[in-house]
Design a protein around this motif. Sequence first.
Motif, PDB file in Angstrom:
ATOM      1  N   ARG A 184       0.807  -1.225   0.000  1.00  0.00           N
ATOM      2  CA  ARG A 184       0.000   0.000   0.000  1.00  0.00           C
ATOM      3  C   ARG A 184       0.839   1.274   0.000  1.00  0.00           C
ATOM      4  NH1 ARG A 184      -3.765  -1.932   5.125  1.00  0.00           N
ATOM      5  NH2 ARG A 184      -4.565  -3.865   4.200  1.00  0.00           N
ATOM      6  N   ILE A 185       2.133   1.154   0.192  1.00  0.00           N
ATOM      7  CA  ILE A 185       2.936   2.358   0.366  1.00  0.00           C
ATOM      8  C   ILE A 185       3.749   2.678  -0.883  1.00  0.00           C
ATOM      9  CG2 ILE A 185       3.006   2.045   2.856  1.00  0.00           C
ATOM     10  CD1 ILE A 185       5.749   0.917   2.672  1.00  0.00           C
ATOM     11  N   GLY A 186       4.099   3.964  -1.001  1.00  0.00           N
ATOM     12  CA  GLY A 186       4.783   4.442  -2.195  1.00  0.00           C
ATOM     13  C   GLY A 186       6.285   4.248  -2.155  1.00  0.00           C
ATOM     14  N   LEU A 187       6.971   4.957  -3.052  1.00  0.00           N
ATOM     15  CA  LEU A 187       8.425   4.854  -3.155  1.00  0.00           C
ATOM     16  C   LEU A 187       9.104   5.475  -1.940  1.00  0.00           C
ATOM     17  CD1 LEU A 187       9.216   5.772  -6.879  1.00  0.00           C
ATOM     18  CD2 LEU A 187       9.248   3.507  -5.827  1.00  0.00           C
ATOM     19  N   GLU A 188      10.287   4.969  -1.648  1.00  0.00           N
ATOM     20  CA  GLU A 188      11.142   5.607  -0.646  1.00  0.00           C
ATOM     21  C   GLU A 188      11.666   6.922  -1.239  1.00  0.00           C
ATOM     22  OE1 GLU A 188      12.237   4.526   2.447  1.00  0.00           O
ATOM     23  OE2 GLU A 188      10.879   2.807   2.383  1.00  0.00           O
ATOM     24  N   PRO A 189      11.734   7.988  -0.430  1.00  0.00           N
ATOM     25  CA  PRO A 189      12.200   9.274  -0.967  1.00  0.00           C
ATOM     26  C   PRO A 189      13.651   9.257  -1.432  1.00  0.00           C
ATOM     27  CG  PRO A 189      11.952   9.361   1.416  1.00  0.00           C
ATOM     28  CD  PRO A 189      11.329   8.081   0.968  1.00  0.00           C
ATOM     29  N   PHE A 190      14.450   8.299  -0.947  1.00  0.00           N
ATOM     30  CA  PHE A 190      15.849   8.216  -1.365  1.00  0.00           C
ATOM     31  C   PHE A 190      16.061   7.149  -2.435  1.00  0.00           C
ATOM     32  CE2 PHE A 190      15.901   9.715   3.084  1.00  0.00           C
ATOM     33  CZ  PHE A 190      16.389  10.995   2.848  1.00  0.00           C
ATOM     34  N   ASP A 191      14.962   6.570  -2.915  1.00  0.00           N
ATOM     35  CA  ASP A 191      15.034   5.583  -3.995  1.00  0.00           C
ATOM     36  C   ASP A 191      15.445   6.286  -5.287  1.00  0.00           C
ATOM     37  OD1 ASP A 191      14.208   3.765  -6.171  1.00  0.00           O
ATOM     38  OD2 ASP A 191      13.249   2.615  -4.574  1.00  0.00           O
ATOM     39  N   ILE A 192      16.262   5.631  -6.084  1.00  0.00           N
ATOM     40  CA  ILE A 192      16.727   6.227  -7.343  1.00  0.00           C
ATOM     41  C   ILE A 192      15.560   6.507  -8.293  1.00  0.00           C
ATOM     42  CG2 ILE A 192      17.137   4.012  -8.514  1.00  0.00           C
ATOM     43  CD1 ILE A 192      19.657   5.324  -9.728  1.00  0.00           C
ATOM     44  N   GLU A 193      14.455   5.769  -8.143  1.00  0.00           N
ATOM     45  CA  GLU A 193      13.304   5.952  -9.014  1.00  0.00           C
ATOM     46  C   GLU A 193      12.383   7.087  -8.550  1.00  0.00           C
ATOM     47  OE1 GLU A 193      11.322   2.228  -9.315  1.00  0.00           O
ATOM     48  OE2 GLU A 193      13.006   1.227 -10.303  1.00  0.00           O
ATOM     49  N   PHE A 194      12.682   7.653  -7.375  1.00  0.00           N
ATOM     50  CA  PHE A 194      11.860   8.767  -6.899  1.00  0.00           C
ATOM     51  C   PHE A 194      12.457  10.075  -7.408  1.00  0.00           C
ATOM     52  CE2 PHE A 194      10.950  12.133  -3.782  1.00  0.00           C
ATOM     53  CZ  PHE A 194       9.569  12.179  -3.945  1.00  0.00           C
ATOM     54  N   HIS A 195      11.699  10.737  -8.277  1.00  0.00           N
ATOM     55  CA  HIS A 195      12.142  12.004  -8.863  1.00  0.00           C
ATOM     56  C   HIS A 195      10.915  12.787  -9.307  1.00  0.00           C
ATOM     57  CE1 HIS A 195      11.342   9.493 -12.303  1.00  0.00           C
ATOM     58  NE2 HIS A 195      12.442   8.776 -12.093  1.00  0.00           N
ATOM     59  N   GLY A 196      11.153  13.935  -9.904  1.00  0.00           N
ATOM     60  CA  GLY A 196      10.065  14.814 -10.303  1.00  0.00           C
ATOM     61  C   GLY A 196       9.087  14.181 -11.270  1.00  0.00           C
ATOM     62  N   ASP A 197       9.581  13.411 -12.214  1.00  0.00           N
ATOM     63  CA  ASP A 197       8.681  12.775 -13.176  1.00  0.00           C
ATOM     64  C   ASP A 197       7.732  11.805 -12.481  1.00  0.00           C
ATOM     65  OD1 ASP A 197       9.778  14.179 -15.254  1.00  0.00           O
ATOM     66  OD2 ASP A 197      11.094  12.557 -15.928  1.00  0.00           O
ATOM     67  N   HIS A 198       8.235  11.099 -11.477  1.00  0.00           N
ATOM     68  CA  HIS A 198       7.379  10.182 -10.718  1.00  0.00           C
ATOM     69  C   HIS A 198       6.270  10.953 -10.013  1.00  0.00           C
ATOM     70  CE1 HIS A 198       6.141   6.982  -7.958  1.00  0.00           C
ATOM     71  NE2 HIS A 198       6.305   7.841  -6.968  1.00  0.00           N
ATOM     72  N   LEU A 199       6.616  12.039  -9.332  1.00  0.00           N
ATOM     73  CA  LEU A 199       5.599  12.843  -8.656  1.00  0.00           C
ATOM     74  C   LEU A 199       4.588  13.401  -9.653  1.00  0.00           C
ATOM     75  CD1 LEU A 199       7.412  15.032  -5.957  1.00  0.00           C
ATOM     76  CD2 LEU A 199       5.843  13.129  -5.599  1.00  0.00           C
ATOM     77  N   HIS A 200       5.084  13.951 -10.743  1.00  0.00           N
ATOM     78  CA  HIS A 200       4.201  14.566 -11.735  1.00  0.00           C
ATOM     79  C   HIS A 200       3.219  13.550 -12.299  1.00  0.00           C
ATOM     80  CE1 HIS A 200       3.185  16.353 -15.739  1.00  0.00           C
ATOM     81  NE2 HIS A 200       3.071  17.428 -14.990  1.00  0.00           N
ATOM     82  N   GLU A 201       3.694  12.355 -12.587  1.00  0.00           N
ATOM     83  CA  GLU A 201       2.832  11.327 -13.158  1.00  0.00           C
ATOM     84  C   GLU A 201       1.809  10.833 -12.142  1.00  0.00           C
ATOM     85  OE1 GLU A 201       1.028   8.731 -15.684  1.00  0.00           O
ATOM     86  OE2 GLU A 201       2.533  10.270 -16.195  1.00  0.00           O
ATOM     87  N   ARG A 202       2.228  10.579 -10.916  1.00  0.00           N
ATOM     88  CA  ARG A 202       1.331  10.043  -9.902  1.00  0.00           C
ATOM     89  C   ARG A 202       0.349  11.076  -9.362  1.00  0.00           C
ATOM     90  NH1 ARG A 202       2.498   5.341  -7.397  1.00  0.00           N
ATOM     91  NH2 ARG A 202       0.367   5.638  -6.650  1.00  0.00           N
ATOM     92  N   PHE A 203       0.689  12.346  -9.472  1.00  0.00           N
ATOM     93  CA  PHE A 203      -0.218  13.408  -9.024  1.00  0.00           C
ATOM     94  C   PHE A 203      -1.246  13.785 -10.093  1.00  0.00           C
ATOM     95  CE2 PHE A 203       2.749  15.552  -5.686  1.00  0.00           C
ATOM     96  CZ  PHE A 203       2.415  14.562  -4.782  1.00  0.00           C
ATOM     97  N   GLY A 220      -4.194  14.404 -12.301  1.00  0.00           N
ATOM     98  CA  GLY A 220      -5.630  14.203 -12.123  1.00  0.00           C
ATOM     99  C   GLY A 220      -6.117  14.283 -10.690  1.00  0.00           C
ATOM    100  N   ARG A 221      -5.230  14.425  -9.735  1.00  0.00           N
ATOM    101  CA  ARG A 221      -5.654  14.491  -8.331  1.00  0.00           C
ATOM    102  C   ARG A 221      -6.094  15.908  -7.974  1.00  0.00           C
ATOM    103  NH1 ARG A 221      -2.354  10.341  -4.443  1.00  0.00           N
ATOM    104  NH2 ARG A 221      -2.033   8.681  -5.974  1.00  0.00           N
ATOM    105  N   ARG A 222      -7.278  15.982  -7.382  1.00  0.00           N
ATOM    106  CA  ARG A 222      -7.829  17.283  -7.016  1.00  0.00           C
ATOM    107  C   ARG A 222      -7.536  17.666  -5.573  1.00  0.00           C
ATOM    108  NH1 ARG A 222     -13.871  17.027  -9.839  1.00  0.00           N
ATOM    109  NH2 ARG A 222     -13.131  16.649 -11.993  1.00  0.00           N
ATOM    110  N   LEU A 257      -2.626  24.117  -3.167  1.00  0.00           N
ATOM    111  CA  LEU A 257      -2.696  23.864  -4.601  1.00  0.00           C
ATOM    112  C   LEU A 257      -3.054  22.404  -4.870  1.00  0.00           C
ATOM    113  CD1 LEU A 257      -2.139  24.877  -7.522  1.00  0.00           C
ATOM    114  CD2 LEU A 257       0.229  24.139  -7.199  1.00  0.00           C
ATOM    115  N   ALA A 258      -3.969  22.183  -5.818  1.00  0.00           N
ATOM    116  CA  ALA A 258      -4.340  20.811  -6.177  1.00  0.00           C
ATOM    117  C   ALA A 258      -3.126  20.066  -6.711  1.00  0.00           C
ATOM    118  CB  ALA A 258      -5.447  20.825  -7.215  1.00  0.00           C
ATOM    119  N   ALA A 259      -2.944  18.837  -6.250  1.00  0.00           N
ATOM    120  CA  ALA A 259      -1.775  18.053  -6.643  1.00  0.00           C
ATOM    121  C   ALA A 259      -1.681  17.899  -8.161  1.00  0.00           C
ATOM    122  CB  ALA A 259      -1.824  16.681  -5.980  1.00  0.00           C
ATOM    123  N   GLY A 260      -2.825  17.764  -8.823  1.00  0.00           N
ATOM    124  CA  GLY A 260      -2.834  17.571 -10.264  1.00  0.00           C
ATOM    125  C   GLY A 260      -2.397  18.784 -11.052  1.00  0.00           C
TER     126      GLY A 260
END
Length: 295
Positions: free
Chosen positions: A153-172, A174-176, A210-213
């Motif tokens: 149920r939990i997301g990426l670790e903040p120090f994971d190499i795959e955690f970056h701006g593109d990940h946040l932008h994609e997962r956010f 459409g979120r209101r 600000l809305a996440a999306g």
Amino acid sequence: MPELPEVEVTRRSFALAIEGARVLAVRLGKPLRWPLGVSPESLVGRRVGAAQRRGKYLWLPLEARPAVVSAQATPAADADVAALADDAGGLLLHLGMSGSLAFRELPPVAGPHDHFDLVTDRGVLRLTDPRRFGAVLWSPGLEADPAAKLLSRIGLEPFDIEFHGDHLHERFRGRRVPVKQAILAGDVVVGAGNIYACEALFMSGIDPRLAAGKISRPRAARLAGALRQVLGEALEAGGTTLRDFKDAHGVAGSFQMQARVYGREGEACRHCGTPIRRIVQGQRSTFFCPSCQKR
């Protein structure tokens, strides 16, 4: 609530001391959020492996042991030993809202809020939790239930190499919901609790309402970097102690002393001088600078 820095600080404070220790006994106090899942006797004789962390969970691996049944064991415990003796597994621990772990050679007599003791030949790992929202439960492994179900149920670790701006932008997308609440949800990035979300949003210049999306890709990149930075600072400071957090040796954290906005309502922003504002989002206090942080 202990967040990622506090849980990691706790892990580091006892991991080396307990690794390789042999379990001598297990004591249970009042029921926690979930039952242990096996009899305490079935854990006796196992050796403790290297403590790990995933999000706000700690994983304490326990090696398999020889199938030797104690003369004092009950029939039910005998059955557990027979079933588990040849199987490795471990304990998944969560500190809940107010829990803490202590590791001591000779701890005091257990009090009313001490609900779990793992007694080893090197000391006692004790979970203290006044509100009893914490948990200690057996799992055959991290990839097996119940651990796998909880950790899925939990997301990426903040120090994971795959955690970056593109990940946040994609997962956010459409979120209101407000971006701060999207961070706290934990399904995109794990462990950035209320204090650290406030700090990261300030550092990245984003209004928490600000809305996440609506977060642009460049702003998402700044936010990802800010989350890594603030959580790294918190780790260096030993976590945050607002009330009663201490590591396994009783040492409090000090990040609260260097917070830029959290807990500073009415004080001047250290960047522009505007008074810091406080609002309530999702029943939690949000602190921000109305001048530095833009929608």
